[in-house]
Design a protein around this motif. Structure first.
Motif, PDB file in Angstrom:
ATOM      1  N   SER A   1     -80.368 -66.073 -50.414  1.00 10.33           N
ATOM      2  CA  SER A   1     -79.581 -65.563 -51.541  1.00 10.33           C
ATOM      3  C   SER A   1     -80.454 -65.278 -52.759  1.00 10.33           C
ATOM      4  O   SER A   1     -80.109 -64.455 -53.602  1.00 10.33           O
TER       5      SER A   1
ATOM      6  N   GLU B   1     -75.326 -59.450 -44.766  1.00  9.32           N
ATOM      7  CA  GLU B   1     -74.261 -58.473 -44.576  1.00  9.32           C
ATOM      8  C   GLU B   1     -74.687 -57.455 -43.538  1.00  9.32           C
ATOM      9  O   GLU B   1     -75.835 -57.012 -43.514  1.00  9.32           O
TER      10      GLU B   1
ATOM     11  N   SER C   1     -72.981 -54.568 -43.195  1.00  2.65           N
ATOM     12  CA  SER C   1     -72.345 -53.298 -43.532  1.00  2.65           C
ATOM     13  C   SER C   1     -73.354 -52.192 -43.756  1.00  2.65           C
ATOM     14  O   SER C   1     -72.989 -51.044 -43.893  1.00  2.65           O
TER      15      SER C   1
ATOM     16  N   LYS D   1     -77.835 -50.449 -50.074  1.00  2.00           N
ATOM     17  CA  LYS D   1     -76.484 -50.692 -50.574  1.00  2.00           C
ATOM     18  C   LYS D   1     -76.495 -51.878 -51.522  1.00  2.00           C
ATOM     19  O   LYS D   1     -77.193 -52.863 -51.312  1.00  2.00           O
ATOM     20  N   LEU D   2     -75.709 -51.765 -52.591  1.00  2.00           N
ATOM     21  CA  LEU D   2     -75.507 -52.866 -53.526  1.00  2.00           C
ATOM     22  C   LEU D   2     -74.090 -53.404 -53.368  1.00  2.00           C
ATOM     23  O   LEU D   2     -73.172 -52.656 -53.012  1.00  2.00           O
ATOM     24  N   THR D   3     -73.923 -54.675 -53.641  1.00  2.60           N
ATOM     25  CA  THR D   3     -72.580 -55.243 -53.594  1.00  2.60           C
ATOM     26  C   THR D   3     -71.815 -54.834 -54.849  1.00  2.60           C
ATOM     27  O   THR D   3     -72.402 -54.530 -55.887  1.00  2.60           O
ATOM     28  N   LYS D   4     -70.509 -54.841 -54.753  1.00  2.00           N
ATOM     29  CA  LYS D   4     -69.679 -54.503 -55.916  1.00  2.00           C
ATOM     30  C   LYS D   4     -69.862 -55.517 -57.030  1.00  2.00           C
ATOM     31  O   LYS D   4     -69.789 -55.179 -58.212  1.00  2.00           O
ATOM     32  N   ASN D   5     -70.131 -56.764 -56.650  1.00  2.00           N
ATOM     33  CA  ASN D   5     -70.368 -57.790 -57.661  1.00  2.00           C
ATOM     34  C   ASN D   5     -71.645 -57.511 -58.440  1.00  2.00           C
ATOM     35  O   ASN D   5     -71.693 -57.638 -59.670  1.00  2.00           O
ATOM     36  N   ALA D   6     -72.705 -57.090 -57.727  1.00  2.08           N
ATOM     37  CA  ALA D   6     -73.969 -56.748 -58.394  1.00  2.08           C
ATOM     38  C   ALA D   6     -73.792 -55.537 -59.297  1.00  2.08           C
ATOM     39  O   ALA D   6     -74.361 -55.471 -60.391  1.00  2.08           O
TER      40      ALA D   6
ATOM     41  N   GLU E   1     -68.731 -45.741 -51.398  1.00  2.00           N
ATOM     42  CA  GLU E   1     -69.471 -46.992 -51.298  1.00  2.00           C
ATOM     43  C   GLU E   1     -70.689 -46.944 -52.220  1.00  2.00           C
ATOM     44  O   GLU E   1     -71.256 -45.879 -52.454  1.00  2.00           O
TER      45      GLU E   1
ATOM     46  N   SER F   1     -83.694 -53.319 -57.208  1.00  8.64           N
ATOM     47  CA  SER F   1     -83.044 -53.634 -55.932  1.00  8.64           C
ATOM     48  C   SER F   1     -83.680 -52.862 -54.789  1.00  8.64           C
ATOM     49  O   SER F   1     -83.859 -53.385 -53.691  1.00  8.64           O
TER      50      SER F   1
END
Length: 583
Positions: A47, A71, A73, A83-88, A354, A395
């Motif tokens: 993490s 992940e 996905s 890809k980035l997470t929505k939280n990031a 996305e 990232s």
């Protein structure tokens, strides 16, 4: 026969039971195999260090933390996509914009300049004969004078002799009219009026002191002599300026020159009265290029009959870019572009639904206000990152994708730098990087604005602090990052700019002066580091107060060795000392 029917029935029942038993076992076995396959394909990551990818659970080889399931996905992405997470996305406030063609309504070009005298309205009041100034009636610059006003009286030996010649010639004007006329004309060349000449002839007496009268009305902008001075014929006494009109001179960079033309509309506003806009046109564009500043001067004439405009005032000019529909260009915000050396990159959102991104190299053209023209690399309708671009690039580096500093991809960050999501370049405070003079000049403008902000804090003037913070932000936005060709310099400035902009923006948004001073500490620290690394070709003093910030101490910058404390103002104005001279 009946026996055979019974045998057939038993066989059918046996087959049915067998099918039911073995079919369930087969399904169960199939389901188990699928689970094993999914478990086999599962990857594990850290993490804190998402560049770590392992096929089984365990400890992170960097920090020792337990690995977590990665992940899945991202499967199916192209090799350069990530890809980035929505939280990031939410935490970093990453925002995107649709690229489109821009016209004049979309791009207003902002220029900075200052008010100067209208040179065409300048007049030098000179002495038309030699002599000593017996009395000077103008005491100081800034005085208003009117045409015909007595400015000075002068004793002139040559004028004394010329008067005697006139009196003698007047007694012979009947017999020698030509001589009399010649003597009168000689006096006229010294700007002696007909009435004055007639008065001398009528009285038959020589005047010892002659008056000098103003030939124009205006404001004394420069006093060139003092009472008792001896002046020569033609020597300037006063410089008189008519301030009914003034000039506003603006600096235009070489890559913007072709965007302007004489007669183009421009709106001018002053810092003293920002809510009042003056609409005029471009009067003149200097054909001479200043190689030191890489600019040319653009001039406009402003009406100043009410004397609101003072020479030396800073002004801002806004010009709408006059592109026709045929000249529409693809424009993107400057905040969406990352520069490193000669390369310019953006992050393209490849999936509308996305948060999937890919780095794209682009070719940019002219700057129009806060927008840049895109010559190649994007098309209308593309969606790019316009806020949080640096975070997205970090990232990409973490995930080993193509990035600003690594155009070929691959992991570039190891160790605990990953906690921040970016690679911070270390630099000792004494290490000076070589950058262009033009970049240093732009950084110096930021420093000049900072000094005005500091002075407002010294004076405990919270309202002016907000105004000067906004001016500092404008100066910072004009720093051209493309001037930094070295990657190390580029990355350092990106880090400093982010912190400086954050501090200045925070100062401009609060009214409490103590809160302003708390943000000023971080601003001073980062600007000091920037000036140490890049230089501004000026000696700067770093000063320190041990009692500031609740006795934690705080630094600030000054042009002078004299200490004027911005953290306490009048309460402890001289608390502090000089810690370093940066040259």
């Amino acid at each position: 026969m009946k026996k055979y029917i019974i045998y057939i029935g038993l066989l059918a029942i046996g087959l049915l039971l067998g099918w039911m038993l073995f079919s369930g076992s087969s399904n169960e076995e199939t389901g188990h195999d699928h689970s094993e396959t999914a478990e086999t394909n599962q990857m594990w990551t850290c993490s804190m260090h998402p560049q770590i990818m392992q096929p089984e659970a365990g400890d992170c080889p960097i920090c020792g933390m337990d690995l977590i399931p990665a992940e899945t996905s991202a499967e199916g992405l192209n090799v350069n996509e990530f890809k980035l997470t929505k939280n990031a996305m939410a935490l970093a406030n990453i925002q995107t914009s649709i690229v489109g063609n821009s016209t004049s309504k979309d791009a207003t070009i902002m220029l900075s300049g200052k008010i100067v005298e209208n040179e065409e309205a300048n007049v030098v009041q000179a002495s038309y004969f030699s002599g000593r100034i017996e009395r000077l009636n103008v005491n100081s610059t800034g005085e208003e004078i009117r045409k015909g006003q007595l400015l000075a009286t002068i004793y002139s030996p040559e004028l004394f002799s010329a008067q005697q010649e006139l009196i003698t010639a007047s007694t012979m004007k009947e017999s020698q009219p030509a001589l009399y006329k010649a003597v009168r004309n000689k006096l006229k060349l010294w700007e002696i009026s007909e009435s004055q000449i007639d008065q001398i002839v009528a009285s038959g007496k020589v005047k010892q002191n002659f008056p000098i009268y103003a030939t124009v009305s205006g404001t004394v902008s420069e006093k060139l002599v003092e009472q008792g001075d001896y002046v020569k014929q033609g020597q300037a006494l006063l410089k008189i300026t008519n301030l009914n009109t003034v000039w506003a001179l603006f600096d235009v960079y070489e890559n913007q020159i072709e965007l302007f033309k004489k007669g183009q509309d421009i709106t001018v506003a002053t810092n003293a009265n920002p809510n009042k806009e003056l609409k005029t046109t471009i009067d003149f564009i200097d054909p001479t290029f200043n190689s030191a500043t890489r600019t040319v001067k653009l001039r406009v004439v402003l009406n100043n009959k009410n004397r609101e405009l003072k020479t030396g005032m800073f002004v801002e000019g806004n010009i709408e870019n006059t592109m026709s529909k045929k000249e529409q260009r693809l424009m993107i915000p400057a905040s969406g572009i990352l520069w490193t050396g000669e390369r310019s990159v953006v992050y393209l959102k490849t999936n509308p639904d996305e948060p999937i991104f890919e780095m794209k190299e682009i070719t940019i053209g002219k700057q129009l206000g806060e927008l840049y023209e895109v010559i190649d690399g994007l098309k209308s309708g593309d969606e790019i990152v316009t806020n949080g671009t640096f975070t997205v690039d970090a990232s990409a580096q973490l995930q080993g994708k193509k990035s600003m500093m690594n155009k070929d991809g691959g992991k570039t960050i190891t160790g605990h730098e990953g906690h921040l999501g970016m690679e911070m370049l270390s630099n000792s405070k004494n290490e000076r990087l070589i950058v262009s003079v033009k970049f240093q000049q732009q950084l110096k403008v930021v420093f000049n604005s900072y000094i005005e902000l500091k002075n407002a804090l010294v004076n405990d003037d919270g309202d002016n602090v907000i105004a000067e913070a906004k001016n500092t932000l404008k100066s910072l936005n004009k720093v051209d990052m493309k001037l930094l060709k070295d990657e190390k310099a580029h990355m350092n400035w990106m880090s400093f700019e982010k912190e400086i902009k954050s501090s200045v923006s925070s100062i401009s948004e609060v009214a409490d002066i103590e809160t302003q001073r708390s943000y000023f500490k971080n601003l001073s620290t980062n600007l000091t580091d920037a000036i140490e690394i890049f230089g501004i070709n000026e000696k700067v003093y770093s000063q320190f107060c041990p009692m500031a910030d609740n006795n934690n101490g705080a630094y600030w910058l000054s042009r002078e060795e004299k200490v004027l404390n911005p953290y306490f103002g009048d309460a402890m104005l001289k608390c502090g000392s000089v810690k370093q001279a940066i040259e």
